[in-house]
Write a protein that holds these residues in place. Structure first.
Motif, PDB file in Angstrom:
ATOM      1  N   GLY A 113       0.781  -1.239   0.000  1.00  0.00           N
ATOM      2  CA  GLY A 113       0.000   0.000   0.000  1.00  0.00           C
ATOM      3  C   GLY A 113       0.808   1.281   0.000  1.00  0.00           C
ATOM      4  N   GLN A 249      11.267  -0.482  -0.895  1.00  0.00           N
ATOM      5  CA  GLN A 249      10.953  -1.909  -0.836  1.00  0.00           C
ATOM      6  C   GLN A 249      11.702  -2.577   0.316  1.00  0.00           C
ATOM      7  N   ARG A 288      -5.133  -3.264   6.788  1.00  0.00           N
ATOM      8  CA  ARG A 288      -3.726  -2.880   6.603  1.00  0.00           C
ATOM      9  C   ARG A 288      -3.158  -2.432   7.936  1.00  0.00           C
ATOM     10  N   GLU A 308      -9.582   1.545   0.461  1.00  0.00           N
ATOM     11  CA  GLU A 308     -10.885   1.392  -0.181  1.00  0.00           C
ATOM     12  C   GLU A 308     -10.908   2.158  -1.498  1.00  0.00           C
ATOM     13  N   ASP A 309     -12.027   2.037  -2.209  1.00  0.00           N
ATOM     14  CA  ASP A 309     -12.190   2.780  -3.465  1.00  0.00           C
ATOM     15  C   ASP A 309     -11.901   4.265  -3.266  1.00  0.00           C
TER      16      ASP A 309
END
Ligand code: ATP
Ligand code: MG
Length: 315
Positions: A113, A249, A288, A308-309
């Motif tokens: 995310g 990362q 999350r 969410e959207d």
């Protein structure tokens, strides 16, 4: 003699061996030494605490790093602002949101995310002060071609913001390699002169560097460049009272059996330059989790939220 002419070896207590160790770890100029802690220097160069402190003091003297009054410092910090990350849990964890005047690093596995948070902050910084924003624009350095205008549209709509205007206020550039990425950070300084920039996102900070500098022998060079890149970003944060948000990362990837999924790329250099660090992971039932790993003034802790959207939301 300008400070650029002074080599590490010119510092009292730094011999060829120590200088080599420091350069290998990415500490290649006086400023990077002057701003280290004695503990970090000792670890990197294999030196005792006393000797490390002496070297740091020497670097500070060479650079003529003066004192400023506590009041000056206080006045600058008082100007520090916060950008809401979208979910109240996450903001609470950060003591109100993402800070200006420093670098905040979000790191985690693929799909954790990081990019979604970069997008959300790019929308939120445009909101008025008092509503989680700063009413300022964004520079977005996209190194993996993962900037998705559609997601900005989703998030802006969710907040009842004008979609086109929101997109217009995000100055996006795609970085094709690490040199290009560094050049874009330099150019960001020019944009900051003409536009009112409150947030600079670099997503991902490390991916290009990681892809290009693969061999063990190239590590030192990679770390030096990352250090220089982050110094540029930090200067932007301080001189424009802007937030810098970078993503990073972790060691493990799907093709690698033995990477550590909780260890960020870039080692000392990235960790040292990021004042605030959050580790992102997937939680149970699609939730999350963000873990605050490092902060100048907040305790370690975790926050649970949703993607969410409409964007980053309370769980
Ligand atoms: P990488 O390391 O590959 O760049 P990342 O940490 O940047 O990964 P993101 O791209 O930010 O990961 O997150 C992807 C996650 O966000 C996916 O799990 C996806 O399900 C979720 N996501 C994206 N868009 C939506 C949406 N519209 N609604 C719900 N979840 C979404
Ligand atoms: Mg991403």
């Amino acid at each position: 003699m300008s400070e650029d002419d002074i080599e590490l070896e010119d510092l009292n207590g730094v011999g060829a061996k120590t200088a080599e160790k420091l350069r290998e770890a990415g500490y290649d100029d006086l400023m990077s030494i002057a701003t280290m802690s004695a503990g970090d220097l000792g670890e990197v160069a294999d030196l005792g605490e006393k000797k490390s402190q002496k070297i740091i003091t020497g670097a500070r003297q060479e650079l003529d790093i003066g004192f400023e009054s506590g009041k000056d410092r206080y006045d600058q910090k008082k100007e520090m602002k916060k950008i809401s990350a979208g979910a109240s849990n996450l903001d609470d964890l950060l003591g109100g949101g993402v800070d200006t005047q420093s670098i905040t690093e979000f790191y985690g596995e693929y799909g954790s995310g990081k990019t979604q948070i970069g997008h959300q902050l790019s929308v939120n910084v445009q909101k008025p002060e008092g509503e989680g924003g700063l009413d300022r624009d964004v520079i977005y350095i996209d190194t993996e071609d993962t900037f998705v205008p559609q997601r900005i549209e989703d998030m802006a709509e969710d907040q009842g913001m004008d979609v086109e205007e929101t997109l217009d206020r995000i100055h996006v550039a795609r970085a094709f390699n690490s040199d290009h990425q560094m050049l874009l950070a330099d150019e960001a300084q020019d944009i900051c002169q003409s536009e009112d920039i409150g947030l600079i996102v670099v997503d991902s900070l490390t991916a290009q560097f990681r892809a290009e500098y693969v061999g063990r022998g190239e590590l030192a060079q990679r770390q030096q460049k990352l250090n220089r890149h982050m110094a540029t970003l930090l200067r932007l944060a301080n001189s424009h009272n802007a937030a810098v948000v970078v993503t990073n990362q972790v060691m493990s990837n799907p093709d690698q059996m033995f990477g550590d999924p909780t260890k960020a790329i870039g080692g000392h250099i990235v960790a040292h330059n990021s004042a605030t660090r959050l580790y992102l992971r997937k939680g149970k039932k699609g939730k999350r989790v963000a873990k605050l790993v490092d902060s100048p003034y907040m305790p370690e802790g975790e926050a649970v939220y949703n993607i969410e959207d409409g964007g980053i939301k309370d769980a």
